[in-house]
Write a protein that holds these residues in place. Structure first.
Motif, short mmCIF file in Angstrom:
data_model
loop_
_atom_site.label_atom_id
_atom_site.label_comp_id
_atom_site.label_asym_id
_atom_site.label_seq_id
_atom_site.Cartn_x
_atom_site.Cartn_y
_atom_site.Cartn_z
N ILE A 61 2.36 32.58 -34.55
CA ILE A 61 2.74 32.01 -35.85
C ILE A 61 2.85 33.15 -36.86
CG2 ILE A 61 1.97 30.59 -37.80
CD1 ILE A 61 0.69 28.70 -35.72
N ARG A 62 3.95 33.16 -37.60
CA ARG A 62 4.08 34.12 -38.69
C ARG A 62 3.54 33.47 -39.95
NH1 ARG A 62 9.45 37.19 -38.77
NH2 ARG A 62 10.32 35.12 -39.17
N LEU A 63 2.48 34.04 -40.49
CA LEU A 63 1.82 33.50 -41.67
C LEU A 63 2.63 33.81 -42.93
CD1 LEU A 63 -1.81 34.64 -40.76
CD2 LEU A 63 -0.75 32.41 -40.31
N ARG A 64 2.29 33.16 -44.01
CA ARG A 64 2.99 33.41 -45.27
C ARG A 64 2.85 34.86 -45.72
NH1 ARG A 64 2.23 27.96 -49.00
NH2 ARG A 64 2.41 26.47 -47.26
N SER A 65 1.75 35.48 -45.29
CA SER A 65 1.53 36.89 -45.62
C SER A 65 2.51 37.81 -44.90
CB SER A 65 0.11 37.29 -45.21
OG SER A 65 -0.04 37.22 -43.79
N GLY A 66 3.19 37.27 -43.87
CA GLY A 66 4.08 38.08 -43.04
C GLY A 66 3.40 38.57 -41.77
N GLY A 67 2.06 38.46 -41.72
CA GLY A 67 1.33 38.87 -40.54
C GLY A 67 1.44 37.84 -39.42
N LEU A 68 1.16 38.29 -38.20
CA LEU A 68 1.26 37.43 -37.02
C LEU A 68 -0.12 36.97 -36.55
CD1 LEU A 68 3.95 39.35 -34.94
CD2 LEU A 68 4.29 37.55 -36.65
N TRP A 69 -0.19 35.70 -36.23
CA TRP A 69 -1.38 35.02 -35.72
C TRP A 69 -1.11 34.73 -34.24
CZ3 TRP A 69 -2.20 30.02 -33.79
CH2 TRP A 69 -3.49 29.48 -33.88
N ILE A 70 -1.89 35.36 -33.36
CA ILE A 70 -1.64 35.26 -31.91
C ILE A 70 -2.72 34.39 -31.29
CG2 ILE A 70 -1.26 36.54 -29.78
CD1 ILE A 70 0.69 37.33 -31.97
N TRP A 71 -2.30 33.29 -30.70
CA TRP A 71 -3.21 32.31 -30.08
C TRP A 71 -3.19 32.46 -28.57
CZ3 TRP A 71 -1.80 28.38 -26.68
CH2 TRP A 71 -2.72 27.35 -26.46
N SER A 72 -4.38 32.58 -27.98
CA SER A 72 -4.55 32.66 -26.53
C SER A 72 -3.63 33.70 -25.90
CB SER A 72 -4.28 31.28 -25.89
OG SER A 72 -4.58 31.30 -24.51
N PRO A 73 -3.74 34.97 -26.34
CA PRO A 73 -2.81 35.99 -25.82
C PRO A 73 -2.87 36.12 -24.31
CG PRO A 73 -4.65 36.98 -27.03
CD PRO A 73 -4.71 35.52 -27.30
N THR A 74 -1.68 36.17 -23.70
CA THR A 74 -1.56 36.34 -22.26
C THR A 74 -1.42 37.83 -21.95
OG1 THR A 74 0.84 36.06 -22.40
CG2 THR A 74 -0.46 34.08 -21.98
N ALA A 75 -1.36 38.17 -20.67
CA ALA A 75 -1.23 39.57 -20.27
C ALA A 75 0.01 40.17 -20.92
CB ALA A 75 -1.15 39.67 -18.75
N PRO A 76 -0.15 41.26 -21.67
CA PRO A 76 0.98 41.82 -22.42
C PRO A 76 1.86 42.73 -21.59
CG PRO A 76 -0.97 43.08 -22.90
CD PRO A 76 -1.41 41.98 -21.96
N THR A 77 3.05 42.98 -22.10
CA THR A 77 3.96 43.96 -21.52
C THR A 77 4.50 44.81 -22.67
OG1 THR A 77 5.95 42.60 -21.79
CG2 THR A 77 4.68 42.31 -19.74
N PRO A 78 5.00 46.03 -22.38
CA PRO A 78 5.59 46.84 -23.45
C PRO A 78 6.75 46.13 -24.16
CG PRO A 78 5.20 48.18 -21.50
CD PRO A 78 4.94 46.75 -21.10
N GLU A 79 7.52 45.38 -23.40
CA GLU A 79 8.67 44.66 -23.99
C GLU A 79 8.19 43.58 -24.97
OE1 GLU A 79 9.73 46.67 -20.32
OE2 GLU A 79 8.19 45.16 -20.73
#
Length: 262
Positions: A61-79
């Motif tokens: 979710i992109r908050l009104r502040s412009g920052g990102l709220w990440i829920w239950s992050p999965t295994a990341p990739t560089p992409e």
């Protein structure tokens, strides 16, 4: 199951451990303005002596502040990191319950200034599994000031097995659930696994897993009160960590999924 070359047929067809993930994986998929989901790799979850595969999903979710709220992050990739960096700064990494946390260290390493939020019981769970997670703050019924204008939350209580922090994105009327409802589609599950997943209460059209239901014995009034608060948000859609999303008719779908609370 193997092909003549010795390569797994599951791999050739896109299946993983008997589950067909929601490809493409590890890429942003828009749900509505300011909210996306990402389908992640298949993981194994333990039910007593049995280990079962599940597709995974995270939400952004992109908050009104412009920052990102990440829920239950999965295994990341560089992409995936690159896609998110194009959206805005990652400010929050959220564990919704004690089973959704294992990828947070990798995200925290990439975004050290992000706040990692601990759900009830997750610190103890991580320690018992010898996974080092540097949580910065605790989630409870009080919505943090960082996202109070964008997201509502409550701790869904009642089950002795698991308490989950439930979220509601106001702008898109989206309810976000991790394991309180699972909705795996039959056609995405190998027949040899379907009976076990049915037994666990994790198949479409979705319901609260039976382990959660059983461990709410004697505490249903508490769970029912949380459910009624959730319905009071009047969600139009429901995003799950495992299975098919409710894109419409959310209230009726939730009433059926939580029928065990009547």
């Amino acid at each position: 199951m193997a092909s003549e070359s010795g390569e797994s047929t599951d791999h050739v067809l896109g299946w993983c451990d008997g589950i067909l993930p929601y490809a493409p994986l590890s890429t942003l998929k828009p749900l509505s303005d300011g909210i996306w989901w990402v389908d992640g790799p298949v993981i194994k979850m333990t039910y007593g002596p049995v280990s079962l595969p599940f597709p995974t999903r995270m939400a952004i979710i992109r908050l009104r502040s412009g920052g990102l709220w990440i829920w239950s992050p999965t295994a990341p990739t560089p992409e995936l990191f690159a896609e998110l960096d194009a959206l805005g700064p990652v400010e929050h990494l959220v564990s919704p319950n004690k089973f959704h946390y294992a990828a947070i260290p990798a995200w925290k390493e990439r975004y050290p200034r992000a706040t990692a939020w601990a759900s009830p019981g997750v610190r103890e769970r991580a320690r018992s599994r010898k996974i080092d997670v540097a949580f910065d703050a605790e989630l409870d019924d009080d919505t943090p000031s960082s996202w109070t204008q964008d997201i509502e939350q409550l701790v869904f209580r009642g089950s002795r097995f698991m308490e989950e922090v439930v979220f509601f994105h106001r702008a898109s009327s989206t309810l976000i659930l991790a394991d309180l409802v699972m909705a795996l589609e039959r056609e995405r599950v190998r027949p040899r696994l379907r009976w076990l997943l049915e037994l666990a209460g994790t198949m479409w059209p979705g319901q609260t897993p039976r382990e959660v239901q059983a461990t709410a014995w004697g505490r249903k009034p508490q769970a029912r009160a949380c459910y009624q608060r959730m319905l009071g948000w009047q969600p139009r859609r429901v995003l799950f960590a495992h299975g098919r999303i409710y894109l419409d008719d959310a209230t009726a779908q939730l009433e059926r999924a939580f029928a065990w609370l009547r």
